[in-house]
Design an enzyme around this catalytic site. Structure first.
Site, PDB file in Angstrom:
ATOM      1  N   GLY A   1      33.534  28.550  42.270  1.00  0.00           N
ATOM      2  CA  GLY A   1      32.163  29.068  42.264  1.00  0.00           C
ATOM      3  C   GLY A   1      31.155  28.067  42.824  1.00  0.00           C
TER       4      GLY A   1
ATOM      5  CD  GLU B   1      33.518  31.853  45.045  1.00  0.00           C
ATOM      6  OE1 GLU B   1      33.345  31.529  43.844  1.00  0.00           O
ATOM      7  OE2 GLU B   1      34.239  32.796  45.385  1.00  0.00           O
TER       8      GLU B   1
ATOM      9  CD  GLU C   1      38.198  30.197  43.304  1.00  0.00           C
ATOM     10  OE1 GLU C   1      38.798  29.604  44.228  1.00  0.00           O
ATOM     11  OE2 GLU C   1      36.958  30.291  43.255  1.00  0.00           O
TER      12      GLU C   1
ATOM     13  CB  ALA D   1      33.665  30.579  37.210  1.00  0.00           C
TER      14      ALA D   1
END
Ligand code: CO8
Length: 262
Positions: A113, A116, A136, A67
């Site tokens: 992300g 993911e 993260e 992200a």
């Protein structure tokens, strides 16, 4: 089809290739890019001529490095963070739920992300230069686009905990050994192999591909008895199609089947 600011979209012979295109920030997922991804996925689902999908990242370095951390930094409240995680999760779920096969062609970093997103595809093809991870923890947060859930389902609880808790990056080869990646290829062959695979999938019977996805996705969430029941029911549904007559006729007539998706 719309034009997009952060996506490149190419279409040929029933295969759509979506390239996430913010190479200066290693294709980090900002809100605008995610919303564009939502739009293209809606289009892909509706467009009958699309029979297979490739998702990859622009540039040589990254698939997606997570992200967009400059956007994450500006989030002010827990509620806002939760809402943003839910929105991203919904878009990722829509990718996973596509009734068409999705190949994730991982050309470099697939972090946070990015890892993911990769896990929402039906198969992960990786360059030998790619790497995977859920870093993260190094930012003082946890995965929010499904990392703790899909990773645990893909490679088991303990490997998932190891990766999420240490934030360590693993190579494509290690990801292959863990069962996260289905195939590792030399970097310069990645896109050719992704296109070859997509071409192959685009010629399979679409309804059967759809029910394979559905049976596996839904089946792993229930006990074996119910999973088998579900499989038998989907097996039955494929017998409604012209394609199953075509597949079986072609076998008997010793020719290649020509599946049309009806
Ligand atoms: N966000 C924003 N910018 C990024 C990101 C990112 N995730 N990753 C890289 N960039 C930018 C860098 O800031 C740099 O920009 P600039 O040139 O302006 O300085 C440029 O991309 C190139 O990056 P580097 O210079 O750092 O390249 P290196 O080769 O030295 O390092 C790495 C590459 C190792 C990938 C490094 O960039 C890195 O560690 N990136 C961050 C990885 C990360 O922590 N990802 C997880 C983010 S959090 C997340 O994904 C949570 C998802 C759920 C969110 C749910 C709610 C919204």
């Amino acid at each position: 089809m719309e034009t997009y600011k952060h996506l490149l979209v190419e279409q040929s012979d029933g295969v759509v290739m979506v390239t996430l295109n913010r190479p200066k920030v290693l294709n980090a997922l900002n809100v605008e890019l995610l919303e564009e991804l939502d739009q293209i996925v809606t289009w892909i689902q509706q467009e009958e001529s699309v029979r297979a999908v490739i998702i990859t990242g622009a540039g040589e370095k990254a698939f997606v490095a997570g992200a967009d951390i400059t956007e994450l930094r500006q989030i002010e409240t827990s509620i806002e963070a939760e809402q943003k995680a839910l929105r991203g999760q919904a878009i990722f779920q829509k990718i996973e739920d596509l009734t068409k096969p999705v190949i994730m062609a991982i050309n470099g970093f697939a972090l946070g992300g990015g890892c993911e997103l990769a896990m929402c595809g039906d198969m992960i093809l990786a360059s030998d230069q790619a790497s995977f991870g859920q870093p993260e923890i190094n930012l003082g947060v946890i995965p929010g686009y499904g990392g703790t859930q899909r990773l645990a389902r893909a490679i088991g609880r303990n490997h998932a905990k190891y990766l999420c808790m240490t934030g360590e990056r693993i190579s494509a080869q290690e990801a292959y050994q863990l069962g996260l990646v289905q195939k590792v290829v030399p970097a310069d062959q990645l896109m050719d192999e992704a296109k070859r695979l997509a071409g192959q999938l685009s010629k399979q019977a679409p309804l059967a591909l759809h029910f394979i996805k559905k049976a596996i996705h839904n089946g792993v969430e229930v006990d074996l008895k119910n999973g088998l029941r579900m499989e038998a029911s989907y097996f039955g549904l494929t017998f409604h199609s012209q394609d199953r007559m075509e597949g079986m006729d072609a076998f008997i007539e010793k020719r290649r089947p020509h599946f049309k998706g009806n």
